[in-house]
Scaffold this motif. Structure first.
Motif, PDB file in Angstrom:
ATOM      1  N   ASP A  59       0.913  -1.176   0.014  1.00 58.83           N
ATOM      2  CA  ASP A  59      -0.104   0.003   0.110  1.00 58.83           C
ATOM      3  C   ASP A  59       0.756   1.277  -0.028  1.00 58.83           C
ATOM      4  OD1 ASP A  59       0.852  -0.346   2.706  1.00 58.83           O
ATOM      5  OD2 ASP A  59      -0.990   0.197   3.509  1.00 58.83           O
ATOM      6  N   GLY A  60       0.275   2.451  -0.105  1.00 58.42           N
ATOM      7  CA  GLY A  60       1.194   3.647  -0.513  1.00 58.42           C
ATOM      8  C   GLY A  60       1.354   3.886  -1.805  1.00 58.42           C
ATOM      9  N   SER A  61       1.946   4.890  -2.207  1.00 59.45           N
ATOM     10  CA  SER A  61       2.348   5.353  -3.332  1.00 59.45           C
ATOM     11  C   SER A  61       3.681   5.040  -3.933  1.00 59.45           C
ATOM     12  CB  SER A  61       1.940   6.828  -3.779  1.00 59.45           C
ATOM     13  OG  SER A  61       2.903   7.430  -3.106  1.00 59.45           O
ATOM     14  N   LEU A  62       4.707   4.621  -3.002  1.00 57.30           N
ATOM     15  CA  LEU A  62       5.958   4.288  -3.265  1.00 57.30           C
ATOM     16  C   LEU A  62       6.059   2.836  -4.165  1.00 57.30           C
ATOM     17  CD1 LEU A  62       7.857   5.060  -0.036  1.00 57.30           C
ATOM     18  CD2 LEU A  62       7.323   6.565  -1.945  1.00 57.30           C
ATOM     19  N   THR A  63       6.849   3.022  -5.453  1.00 63.26           N
ATOM     20  CA  THR A  63       6.978   1.899  -5.983  1.00 63.26           C
ATOM     21  C   THR A  63       8.084   0.954  -5.521  1.00 63.26           C
ATOM     22  OG1 THR A  63       8.530   2.880  -7.732  1.00 63.26           O
ATOM     23  CG2 THR A  63       6.117   3.047  -8.009  1.00 63.26           C
ATOM     24  N   LYS A  64       8.587  -0.034  -5.975  1.00 62.62           N
ATOM     25  CA  LYS A  64       9.586  -0.994  -5.774  1.00 62.62           C
ATOM     26  C   LYS A  64      10.855   0.106  -5.968  1.00 62.62           C
ATOM     27  CE  LYS A  64       7.798  -5.414  -5.612  1.00 62.62           C
ATOM     28  NZ  LYS A  64       8.010  -7.000  -5.911  1.00 62.62           N
ATOM     29  N   GLY A  65      10.826   0.515  -7.255  1.00 62.52           N
ATOM     30  CA  GLY A  65      11.752   1.264  -7.891  1.00 62.52           C
ATOM     31  C   GLY A  65      12.211   2.711  -6.759  1.00 62.52           C
ATOM     32  N   ASP A  66      11.079   3.226  -6.464  1.00 59.21           N
ATOM     33  CA  ASP A  66      11.284   4.324  -5.517  1.00 59.21           C
ATOM     34  C   ASP A  66      11.759   3.915  -4.165  1.00 59.21           C
ATOM     35  OD1 ASP A  66       9.796   6.101  -7.117  1.00 59.21           O
ATOM     36  OD2 ASP A  66       7.702   5.749  -6.126  1.00 59.21           O
ATOM     37  N   ARG A  67      11.468   2.857  -3.454  1.00 56.80           N
ATOM     38  CA  ARG A  67      12.016   2.452  -2.364  1.00 56.80           C
ATOM     39  C   ARG A  67      13.688   2.069  -2.719  1.00 56.80           C
ATOM     40  NH1 ARG A  67       7.815   1.047   0.988  1.00 56.80           N
ATOM     41  NH2 ARG A  67       5.790   1.141  -0.384  1.00 56.80           N
ATOM     42  N   GLU A  68      13.882   1.351  -3.765  1.00 52.61           N
ATOM     43  CA  GLU A  68      15.265   1.303  -3.846  1.00 52.61           C
ATOM     44  C   GLU A  68      16.154   2.348  -4.296  1.00 52.61           C
ATOM     45  OE1 GLU A  68      16.777  -1.757  -3.305  1.00 52.61           O
ATOM     46  OE2 GLU A  68      14.902  -2.952  -2.958  1.00 52.61           O
ATOM     47  N   CYS A  80      27.890   3.482   2.340  1.00 58.09           N
ATOM     48  CA  CYS A  80      28.057   2.204   2.335  1.00 58.09           C
ATOM     49  C   CYS A  80      28.070   1.594   1.104  1.00 58.09           C
ATOM     50  CB  CYS A  80      26.371   1.691   3.051  1.00 58.09           C
ATOM     51  SG  CYS A  80      26.498   0.024   3.166  1.00 58.09           S
ATOM     52  N   LEU A  81      29.181   1.060   0.761  1.00 54.89           N
ATOM     53  CA  LEU A  81      29.426   0.280  -0.556  1.00 54.89           C
ATOM     54  C   LEU A  81      28.616  -0.837  -0.629  1.00 54.89           C
ATOM     55  CD1 LEU A  81      31.057  -0.150  -2.974  1.00 54.89           C
ATOM     56  CD2 LEU A  81      32.892  -1.636  -1.551  1.00 54.89           C
ATOM     57  N   TYR A  82      28.289  -1.739   0.084  1.00 58.34           N
ATOM     58  CA  TYR A  82      27.474  -2.982   0.133  1.00 58.34           C
ATOM     59  C   TYR A  82      26.041  -2.516  -0.275  1.00 58.34           C
ATOM     60  CZ  TYR A  82      25.123  -7.105   0.478  1.00 58.34           C
ATOM     61  OH  TYR A  82      24.260  -8.364   0.266  1.00 58.34           O
ATOM     62  N   CYS A  83      25.386  -1.502   0.259  1.00 60.95           N
ATOM     63  CA  CYS A  83      24.127  -1.176   0.085  1.00 60.95           C
ATOM     64  C   CYS A  83      23.878  -0.429  -1.513  1.00 60.95           C
ATOM     65  CB  CYS A  83      23.664  -0.511   1.231  1.00 60.95           C
ATOM     66  SG  CYS A  83      23.366  -1.394   2.590  1.00 60.95           S
ATOM     67  N   VAL A  84      24.652   0.359  -1.580  1.00 62.56           N
ATOM     68  CA  VAL A  84      24.843   1.119  -2.969  1.00 62.56           C
ATOM     69  C   VAL A  84      24.853   0.167  -4.017  1.00 62.56           C
ATOM     70  CG1 VAL A  84      26.421   2.881  -4.534  1.00 62.56           C
ATOM     71  CG2 VAL A  84      25.703   3.307  -1.910  1.00 62.56           C
ATOM     72  N   VAL A  85      25.859  -0.888  -3.826  1.00 62.50           N
ATOM     73  CA  VAL A  85      26.012  -1.785  -4.984  1.00 62.50           C
ATOM     74  C   VAL A  85      24.733  -2.730  -5.203  1.00 62.50           C
ATOM     75  CG1 VAL A  85      27.279  -3.568  -6.140  1.00 62.50           C
ATOM     76  CG2 VAL A  85      28.517  -1.633  -5.172  1.00 62.50           C
ATOM     77  N   ALA A  86      24.323  -3.228  -3.965  1.00 60.20           N
ATOM     78  CA  ALA A  86      23.218  -4.273  -4.059  1.00 60.20           C
ATOM     79  C   ALA A  86      21.937  -3.627  -4.368  1.00 60.20           C
ATOM     80  CB  ALA A  86      23.203  -4.781  -2.682  1.00 60.20           C
ATOM     81  N   HIS A  87      21.648  -2.671  -3.719  1.00 59.17           N
ATOM     82  CA  HIS A  87      20.420  -2.001  -3.947  1.00 59.17           C
ATOM     83  C   HIS A  87      20.439  -1.178  -5.298  1.00 59.17           C
ATOM     84  CE1 HIS A  87      18.234  -3.403  -0.242  1.00 59.17           C
ATOM     85  NE2 HIS A  87      19.511  -3.300   0.232  1.00 59.17           N
ATOM     86  N   GLY A  88      21.561  -0.757  -5.674  1.00 55.19           N
ATOM     87  CA  GLY A  88      21.707   0.034  -7.119  1.00 55.19           C
ATOM     88  C   GLY A  88      21.255  -1.092  -8.014  1.00 55.19           C
ATOM     89  N   ALA A  89      21.720  -2.330  -7.720  1.00 54.44           N
ATOM     90  CA  ALA A  89      21.220  -3.273  -9.015  1.00 54.44           C
ATOM     91  C   ALA A  89      19.921  -3.413  -8.901  1.00 54.44           C
ATOM     92  CB  ALA A  89      22.084  -4.555  -8.574  1.00 54.44           C
ATOM     93  N   LEU A  90      19.086  -3.555  -7.688  1.00 51.54           N
ATOM     94  CA  LEU A  90      17.762  -3.472  -7.733  1.00 51.54           C
ATOM     95  C   LEU A  90      17.149  -2.538  -8.364  1.00 51.54           C
ATOM     96  CD1 LEU A  90      17.173  -5.280  -4.057  1.00 51.54           C
ATOM     97  CD2 LEU A  90      17.228  -6.574  -6.572  1.00 51.54           C
ATOM     98  N   LEU A  91      17.689  -1.262  -7.912  1.00 51.65           N
ATOM     99  CA  LEU A  91      16.930  -0.036  -8.703  1.00 51.65           C
ATOM    100  C   LEU A  91      17.057  -0.163 -10.296  1.00 51.65           C
ATOM    101  CD1 LEU A  91      16.046   2.868  -8.634  1.00 51.65           C
ATOM    102  CD2 LEU A  91      18.121   3.805  -8.079  1.00 51.65           C
ATOM    103  N   ARG A  92      18.211  -0.585 -10.765  1.00 52.53           N
ATOM    104  CA  ARG A  92      18.325  -0.588 -12.253  1.00 52.53           C
ATOM    105  C   ARG A  92      17.356  -1.441 -12.921  1.00 52.53           C
ATOM    106  NH1 ARG A  92      23.904  -0.629 -10.603  1.00 52.53           N
ATOM    107  NH2 ARG A  92      23.980  -2.883 -10.708  1.00 52.53           N
ATOM    108  N   ILE A  93      17.293  -2.745 -12.074  1.00 51.35           N
ATOM    109  CA  ILE A  93      16.013  -3.679 -12.739  1.00 51.35           C
ATOM    110  C   ILE A  93      14.806  -3.004 -12.612  1.00 51.35           C
ATOM    111  CG2 ILE A  93      15.267  -5.829 -12.189  1.00 51.35           C
ATOM    112  CD1 ILE A  93      18.147  -6.739 -11.469  1.00 51.35           C
ATOM    113  N   TYR A  94      14.388  -2.464 -11.512  1.00 50.06           N
ATOM    114  CA  TYR A  94      12.906  -2.244 -11.152  1.00 50.06           C
ATOM    115  C   TYR A  94      12.526  -1.137 -12.076  1.00 50.06           C
ATOM    116  CZ  TYR A  94      12.642  -5.155  -6.942  1.00 50.06           C
ATOM    117  OH  TYR A  94      12.513  -6.061  -6.212  1.00 50.06           O
ATOM    118  N   GLU A  95      13.812  -0.210 -12.406  1.00 46.44           N
ATOM    119  CA  GLU A  95      13.319   1.207 -13.246  1.00 46.44           C
ATOM    120  C   GLU A  95      13.595   0.830 -14.625  1.00 46.44           C
ATOM    121  OE1 GLU A  95      12.356   4.474 -12.164  1.00 46.44           O
ATOM    122  OE2 GLU A  95      11.553   3.327 -10.446  1.00 46.44           O
TER     123      GLU A  95
END
Length: 190
Positions: A59-68, A80-95
């Protein structure tokens, strides 16, 4: 991988093993965070319960891409290298944008994102850098972009939760899995 050796998968409680194997099946590898935090099962369960409550919320208006995007941007601010790289990967996929993670990690104001997303990230960055200065005006500034007060809570909660995650990943020396670097940049191998 980390300052603290990851436990052997087979030594973990059955519920944690099952979740890790489910992630491995879906991703094709085990993200280091799953094993890195599993050395403390009670904390692992609490961490991933809150992670899932925030990141898999429907629920809410945030998409998975917004969250990532929030995670990638604020994790970059927290270095944070780990989170930038890992969540950046998910961001690229979702967007479906191979450059977006690099852009928001360096400077979201110049990234190829919507004005709505820039407003969202401006709010997230204020929570990240100066949460004690948040006023009603900051929340109100989100409304013209279609965000509700509950969306503002979600943006703040994601930012705050990943502040914790960033610090634990950085403190422990957690490194991103090599697989994350190419995800969303090159076509997936079948």
């Amino acid at each position: 991988m980390t300052r603290y050796p990851a436990p052997d998968l087979n030594s973990l409680p059955a519920d944690i093993q099952a979740k890790i194997l489910e992630v491995q099946e879906k991703a094709g590898f085990i993200p280091n965070v799953f094993l890195g935090l599993a050395r403390r099962p009670a904390e692992w369960r609490a961490f991933f319960a809150y992670h899932d409550a925030l990141m898999l919320k429907e629920d809410g208006s945030l998409t998975k891409g917004d969250r990532e995007m929030i995670v990638t941007t604020t994790s970059a601010a927290n270095q944070c290298l780990y989170c930038v790289v890992a969540h950046g990967a998910l961001l690229r996929i979702y967007e479906k944008k191979p450059l977006v993670a690099d852009q928001v990690a360096v400077n979201y104001r110049k990234a190829d994102i919507t004005p709505r997303q820039k407003a969202m990230l401006a709010f997230a960055m204020k929570v990240c850098d100066a949460s004690h200065e948040i006023t009603d005006a900051d929340v109100d500034a989100l409304h013209p972009h279609g965000f509700s007060d509950e969306d503002a809570w979600d943006i703040a909660a994601i930012t705050a939760f990943f502040g914790l995650s960033n610090r634990m990943a950085s403190f422990s020396g957690m490194q991103p899995n090599p697989e994350f670097y190419l995800m969303g940049r090159v076509p997936k191998q079948k």
